[in-house]
Design a protein around this motif. Sequence first.
Motif, mmCIF file in Angstrom:
data_model
loop_
_atom_site.group_PDB
_atom_site.id
_atom_site.type_symbol
_atom_site.label_atom_id
_atom_site.label_comp_id
_atom_site.label_asym_id
_atom_site.label_seq_id
_atom_site.Cartn_x
_atom_site.Cartn_y
_atom_site.Cartn_z
ATOM 1 N N TRP A 176 0.830 -1.213 0.000
ATOM 2 C CA TRP A 176 0.000 0.000 0.000
ATOM 3 C C TRP A 176 0.865 1.264 0.000
ATOM 4 O O TRP A 176 0.358 2.363 -0.067
ATOM 5 N N LEU A 177 2.140 1.102 0.133
ATOM 6 C CA LEU A 177 3.088 2.215 0.165
ATOM 7 C C LEU A 177 2.717 3.269 1.223
ATOM 8 O O LEU A 177 2.621 4.469 0.918
ATOM 9 N N PRO A 178 2.525 2.851 2.456
ATOM 10 C CA PRO A 178 2.170 3.837 3.477
ATOM 11 C C PRO A 178 3.329 4.776 3.769
ATOM 12 O O PRO A 178 4.468 4.327 3.895
ATOM 13 N N ARG A 179 3.067 6.066 3.819
ATOM 14 C CA ARG A 179 4.114 7.027 4.202
ATOM 15 C C ARG A 179 3.484 8.086 5.100
ATOM 16 O O ARG A 179 2.414 8.611 4.804
ATOM 17 N N THR A 180 4.175 8.342 6.185
ATOM 18 C CA THR A 180 3.671 9.293 7.177
ATOM 19 C C THR A 180 4.366 10.635 6.998
ATOM 20 O O THR A 180 5.481 10.709 6.482
ATOM 21 N N ASP A 181 3.699 11.673 7.460
ATOM 22 C CA ASP A 181 4.279 13.027 7.397
ATOM 23 C C ASP A 181 4.701 13.396 5.983
ATOM 24 O O ASP A 181 5.832 13.851 5.761
ATOM 25 N N ASP A 182 3.837 13.207 5.042
ATOM 26 C CA ASP A 182 4.135 13.606 3.663
ATOM 27 C C ASP A 182 3.796 15.090 3.536
ATOM 28 O O ASP A 182 2.641 15.488 3.602
ATOM 29 N N LEU B 85 17.667 6.028 0.240
ATOM 30 C CA LEU B 85 18.352 5.537 -0.962
ATOM 31 C C LEU B 85 18.791 4.082 -0.792
ATOM 32 O O LEU B 85 18.679 3.283 -1.718
ATOM 33 N N ALA B 86 19.271 3.759 0.401
ATOM 34 C CA ALA B 86 19.672 2.367 0.649
ATOM 35 C C ALA B 86 18.463 1.449 0.504
ATOM 36 O O ALA B 86 18.566 0.344 -0.052
ATOM 37 N N GLY B 87 17.324 1.906 0.977
ATOM 38 C CA GLY B 87 16.103 1.118 0.843
ATOM 39 C C GLY B 87 15.709 0.946 -0.615
ATOM 40 O O GLY B 87 15.316 -0.149 -1.047
ATOM 41 N N ALA B 147 11.740 7.858 0.693
ATOM 42 C CA ALA B 147 11.947 6.866 -0.373
ATOM 43 C C ALA B 147 10.669 6.614 -1.159
ATOM 44 O O ALA B 147 10.703 6.475 -2.389
ATOM 45 N N THR B 148 9.550 6.583 -0.469
ATOM 46 C CA THR B 148 8.294 6.261 -1.160
ATOM 47 C C THR B 148 7.914 7.376 -2.125
ATOM 48 O O THR B 148 7.393 7.118 -3.220
ATOM 49 N N ARG B 149 8.164 8.599 -1.730
ATOM 50 C CA ARG B 149 7.838 9.712 -2.643
ATOM 51 C C ARG B 149 8.650 9.609 -3.926
ATOM 52 O O ARG B 149 8.131 9.805 -5.024
ATOM 53 N N LEU B 150 9.923 9.275 -3.781
ATOM 54 C CA LEU B 150 10.756 9.126 -4.980
ATOM 55 C C LEU B 150 10.324 7.894 -5.778
ATOM 56 O O LEU B 150 10.241 7.934 -7.008
ATOM 57 N N TRP B 151 10.028 6.823 -5.077
ATOM 58 C CA TRP B 151 9.608 5.586 -5.736
ATOM 59 C C TRP B 151 8.338 5.834 -6.569
ATOM 60 O O TRP B 151 8.218 5.374 -7.704
#
Lengths: 288, 269
Positions: A176-182, B85-87, B147-151
């Motif tokens: 789901w690609l959860p990311r906090t504090d975006d 980046l490592a991730g 990382a997720t934003r870049l991904w």
Amino acid sequence: MVLVAPLSDRHPAHGRDEVLALLRDGAGQRPRFDPGLAGGLRAWLEDAACLVVQARGEDAPPLFLGPRQLLGQAGGWFRSEEGDGEGGAEDGGATMSTPLVTACLVHVLFRQLVTTGAVGDPLVDGLAALRVDPGRADAVRHVEALPVGARAALAATLANHVGHLIDLTPRFAPGWLPRTDDRVAIPLAGGRVVLHGVFDLLVGAPVAGTASLCAVGLTSGGPWARARRVLHYLALLETLRSGTPPFRLALLHSAAGHYGVEDIREEHLRAMVSHLVRRLADPAVTGD
Amino acid sequence: MTDPVGSERLTDALLAPLTSLDATAWGAALEGVPENLSRWAARRAAGGPWRLTDYQIRRALSSEEGGSETPFAWSTRTARRALGLAGLQMVLAGDARSPVEGVRAAVARAAGWAGEEGHPRWGMERWLAELPAPGRAAVGAEAVTWATRLWCALDWKALTSPIIIGRDHWWESPHSSLLALRSRADVRTGAVHLVCLSGPRRHTVRAELSVVALVEALRSPGSAAPGRVVGWWPDSGHLVRVDMEPAVLATGMAAVGKALLGGSTGAAA
């Protein structure tokens, strides 16, 4: 937004399952938004921002505006209420108080729960998380200076919040690609006016032309209606950033154990832009 | 700067056809650059040698805007890029299925390294190893978001192999042991370099990215191959595209000059 019954009426395991089910419901038919919508909303805001620049002068420093300035203060705190400092001269943060410290701690515990799925001693864990963020040094000092009784009361309050969060927060699979504090920051008028905010939690991958994200907001207190408006504000910022809004919003009230889920619609975005345009015309907001 | 709404996506900006270079003009623009840079470093010898990083360039360029020095310390914010980046490297290598898993593994690996014999006991690894679990979770959460934003921003399958994640390039001056310049990019594919930007939009960003282009040009002086540096703000989705051309070298030189010599860049040039 559907406001679901308080926790006491429900089985403890049901809250997060129901939130997850509501977020997934109909996910296969994600709405498409008019590709010109974001541009139209931006143009509306740009006009208002240009008037702000005219009033303040071309050489005035950039004006950073977040929910606190644009939606008014009404007790209770969202993560987005705080200036997070990355923009340099943002809104300068807020005066430290026990409600704000509680909100900070609840927020980092929510983050920990999303990331690891567990929380130990809420006050100990919360302080450890705040200590790795220099921007939260004031909050740490505030807690450390509390007398024993007040600290025990804070720990009890946190335990209540965390109990609700454990019940309400879905355990999202990594896919789901959860990311906090975006963090979102939308420059207007060539960067002279910046609208900013922070999503407590975003899930899903952006898909061009399709609303594909879900946003989860957390409020540790204060009026439900205002917390919902903050989410609408963030949905607008996401529309301006990526071209489409999140298709669904969930709001978790950690003090009361309430939650609600709703779809975002064009009229929510238009209403928010209309509100922001009025606020940008208010000298009390823009500091003229 | 491009309008992010309905405009080219980040992948399109990276993959757009490169502008061809006039080899003669490019060669002329590069001529004498290494010598000039080493001369500037020699003039500013006090306090050297100078290993200039993007941070120092940004500080020098922002000094007119009242930027203030903050001593470096490890924190969620300063550790997020390295761990993120490592991730992502693990995701691209097939060792993790998502940025969450990749970062989780990267944090555990980094914290584990600090205890290994022969591994240096300083830096981020040591800091991570000494954090309590909730502190490490907070660091991981910030890196996951980074990382997720870049991904999510890139169509990775569309990028040309090999994709290089987070490798710094250094140019060491052949004329002076006093000077080295760093080109930091988060994703490199062929001659295209993506730099994730933070902080507010600033008018100096083209100069910052031009230094990356300058370093890449200095590292392959005999080549007039086209190239590009793309800066991207995840917060706003804005892009800045700097294609290799002679004027970019001059802008990069001016930025380095400012970092080395402060206000006297004009005289130095």
